[in-house]
Design a protein around this motif. Structure first.
Motif, PDB file in Angstrom:
ATOM      1  N   SER A  17      45.429  37.776  29.475  1.00 18.34           N
ATOM      2  CA  SER A  17      44.198  37.646  30.417  1.00 18.34           C
ATOM      3  C   SER A  17      44.864  38.071  31.810  1.00 18.34           C
ATOM      4  CB  SER A  17      43.200  36.541  30.410  1.00 18.34           C
ATOM      5  OG  SER A  17      42.775  36.429  28.972  1.00 18.34           O
ATOM      6  N   ASP A  41      42.761  35.470  37.983  1.00 23.43           N
ATOM      7  CA  ASP A  41      42.057  35.644  39.246  1.00 23.43           C
ATOM      8  C   ASP A  41      42.816  36.205  40.346  1.00 23.43           C
ATOM      9  OD1 ASP A  41      39.558  34.588  38.630  1.00 23.43           O
ATOM     10  OD2 ASP A  41      40.212  32.454  38.901  1.00 23.43           O
ATOM     11  N   TYR A  46      35.256  35.464  45.134  1.00 22.37           N
ATOM     12  CA  TYR A  46      33.977  35.758  44.196  1.00 22.37           C
ATOM     13  C   TYR A  46      33.735  34.365  43.287  1.00 22.37           C
ATOM     14  CZ  TYR A  46      38.127  36.786  41.283  1.00 22.37           C
ATOM     15  OH  TYR A  46      39.508  36.795  40.792  1.00 22.37           O
ATOM     16  N   GLY A  72      32.982  36.993  37.683  1.00 21.41           N
ATOM     17  CA  GLY A  72      33.029  38.601  37.390  1.00 21.41           C
ATOM     18  C   GLY A  72      34.168  38.849  38.052  1.00 21.41           C
ATOM     19  N   ASN A  74      36.971  39.911  37.308  1.00 22.70           N
ATOM     20  CA  ASN A  74      37.734  41.193  36.475  1.00 22.70           C
ATOM     21  C   ASN A  74      36.777  42.477  36.211  1.00 22.70           C
ATOM     22  OD1 ASN A  74      40.221  39.565  36.298  1.00 22.70           O
ATOM     23  ND2 ASN A  74      39.527  38.385  34.613  1.00 22.70           N
ATOM     24  N   THR A  75      35.794  42.368  36.696  1.00 19.46           N
ATOM     25  CA  THR A  75      34.672  43.254  36.506  1.00 19.46           C
ATOM     26  C   THR A  75      34.461  44.148  37.977  1.00 19.46           C
ATOM     27  OG1 THR A  75      32.789  42.314  37.263  1.00 19.46           O
ATOM     28  CG2 THR A  75      33.532  41.938  34.820  1.00 19.46           C
ATOM     29  N   ASP A  76      34.005  45.325  37.734  1.00 19.72           N
ATOM     30  CA  ASP A  76      33.730  46.257  39.100  1.00 19.72           C
ATOM     31  C   ASP A  76      32.554  45.695  39.817  1.00 19.72           C
ATOM     32  OD1 ASP A  76      35.941  47.899  38.533  1.00 19.72           O
ATOM     33  OD2 ASP A  76      34.539  49.065  37.244  1.00 19.72           O
ATOM     34  N   THR A  77      31.719  44.633  39.266  1.00 21.53           N
ATOM     35  CA  THR A  77      30.598  43.987  40.032  1.00 21.53           C
ATOM     36  C   THR A  77      30.595  42.629  40.109  1.00 21.53           C
ATOM     37  OG1 THR A  77      29.217  44.323  37.918  1.00 21.53           O
ATOM     38  CG2 THR A  77      29.200  46.222  39.734  1.00 21.53           C
ATOM     39  N   PRO A  78      31.313  41.975  40.929  1.00 22.89           N
ATOM     40  CA  PRO A  78      31.529  40.306  40.549  1.00 22.89           C
ATOM     41  C   PRO A  78      30.517  39.957  41.715  1.00 22.89           C
ATOM     42  CG  PRO A  78      33.208  41.315  42.365  1.00 22.89           C
ATOM     43  CD  PRO A  78      32.683  42.485  41.446  1.00 22.89           C
ATOM     44  N   THR A  79      30.235  38.665  41.342  1.00 23.57           N
ATOM     45  CA  THR A  79      29.336  38.051  42.362  1.00 23.57           C
ATOM     46  C   THR A  79      30.032  37.386  43.370  1.00 23.57           C
ATOM     47  OG1 THR A  79      28.011  37.109  40.269  1.00 23.57           O
ATOM     48  CG2 THR A  79      27.630  36.027  42.244  1.00 23.57           C
ATOM     49  N   ARG A 120      42.860  43.694  43.867  1.00 18.89           N
ATOM     50  CA  ARG A 120      41.745  43.830  44.480  1.00 18.89           C
ATOM     51  C   ARG A 120      41.877  44.289  45.892  1.00 18.89           C
ATOM     52  NH1 ARG A 120      36.765  43.825  42.664  1.00 18.89           N
ATOM     53  NH2 ARG A 120      36.395  42.806  40.649  1.00 18.89           N
ATOM     54  N   LEU A 160      38.007  46.787  42.240  1.00 16.84           N
ATOM     55  CA  LEU A 160      39.233  46.441  41.297  1.00 16.84           C
ATOM     56  C   LEU A 160      39.839  47.841  40.831  1.00 16.84           C
ATOM     57  CD1 LEU A 160      40.476  44.374  39.604  1.00 16.84           C
ATOM     58  CD2 LEU A 160      38.793  44.602  37.888  1.00 16.84           C
TER      59      LEU A 160
END
Length: 296
Positions: free
Chosen positions: A84, A87, A98, A101, A103-108, A237, A242
């Motif tokens: 994995s 962060d 964040y 999320g 590891n995604t293109d749209t984190p919070t 990042r 990302l």
């Protein structure tokens, strides 16, 4: 492996007794006989095999046989498995930007951090490459304090994992590159994930060897049985994006660059290279902690 050769007479003060009357040799532990033989041996060979894996404060480590005895963690900070990504952190910061999320293109994004990772969001500057407020050795880049390594308060491994964990120094990352056997892979733990298996070298000639994409690794190494860690190509990042997941790996050290106080050193790799660089401290990179090993 450490060996001790001790005569039978010297064992009398160590809980090991040679009984002359019966010509019997007995070994005691906690007042109880754990081994007996009918005659006294010429010598006793105690062999101690140091563990190659273990746990420090709830996080697993591996001993890769490095000169410094440094033990490397099996996972990145924020990860729940070796494969994995975990962060992403700016250098010298102990929190992500964040709350979910990563590891995604749209984190919070946390409040005030929607711009992601850049100088405007970096803790140790006044919004500019030339205005570093901590960890600066050159007045051209900010306020000089001559701090060249992260203090524990600014080390994410210290602050999130505790115990003896720290971010690695530049020297420790260099040792990892130079003393281990590196193999690029596209699968690990049964998952499709790119990165390097970093093996404990079995002989001196294997130290520092890099087996890149398309090359065949030595049959002497087996991921199922041999001591190793895995470093995923987790990308980075940069701003709010990302980037390069599965292609590039960036792992911060705790060491400031000696040439530019706006930079810090990091381990860098892709399928055809394993090296080091120094770069802007605001980037969001991975962190793989280390802890000290037992000295022989």
């Amino acid at each position: 492996m450490t060996r001790f050769f001790i005569s039978a007479l010297a064992l009398l003060g160590m809980g090991v007794m040679a009984t002359e009357a019966s010509a019997q040799f007995s070994v005691y532990k906690d007042g109880k006989v754990v081994f007996t033989m009918p005659e006294t041996p010429d010598y006793v060979d105690f062999t101690y095999n140091k563990p190659t894996t273990g746990t420090e404060n709830g996080h697993d480590w591996v001993d890769l046989g490095l000169t410094s005895r440094t033990r490397w963690a099996t996972c990145n900070v924020g990860a729940d498995a070796p494969q994995s990504a975990g962060d992403y952190y700016q250098w010298g910061e102990t929190e992500t930007h964040y709350s979910a999320g990563g590891n995604t293109d749209t984190p919070t994004w946390k409040e005030g951090y929607s711009a992601g990772y850049n100088w405007s969001t970096y803790k140790w500057c006044n919004g500019s490459y030339y205005r570093q407020t901590k960890y600066c050795t050159d007045g051209s880049y900010g306020t000089v304090d001559n701090k060249k390594e992260l203090e524990d308060a600014d080390d994410v491994a210290v602050q999130t994992w505790g115990g003896a964990w720290k971010m690695p120094t530049y020297e420790q990352q260099t040792e990892l590159r130079n003393e281990c056997y590196w193999v690029w892979t596209s699968t690990y733990n049964g998952e499709n994930v790119n990165g390097y298996i970093v093996y404990k070298a079995k002989k001196d000639g294997d130290k520092g060897v890099k087996v890149y994409s398309g090359n065949t690794p030595s049959s002497d190494y087996d991921v199922a049985t041999d001591v190793h860690i895995f470093l995923p190509a987790a990308g980075l990042r940069w701003d709010a994006v990302l980037r390069s997941v599965g292609h590039l790996g960036y792992y911060w050290s705790r060491s400031l660059s000696t040439s530019n106080s706006s930079y810090a050193y990091y381990l860098y790799f892709y399928s055809d290279l394993v090296d080091w660089y120094s770069g802007d401290r605001y980037f969001g990179f991975s962190v793989r902690p280390v802890c000290p090993g037992v000295q022989e």
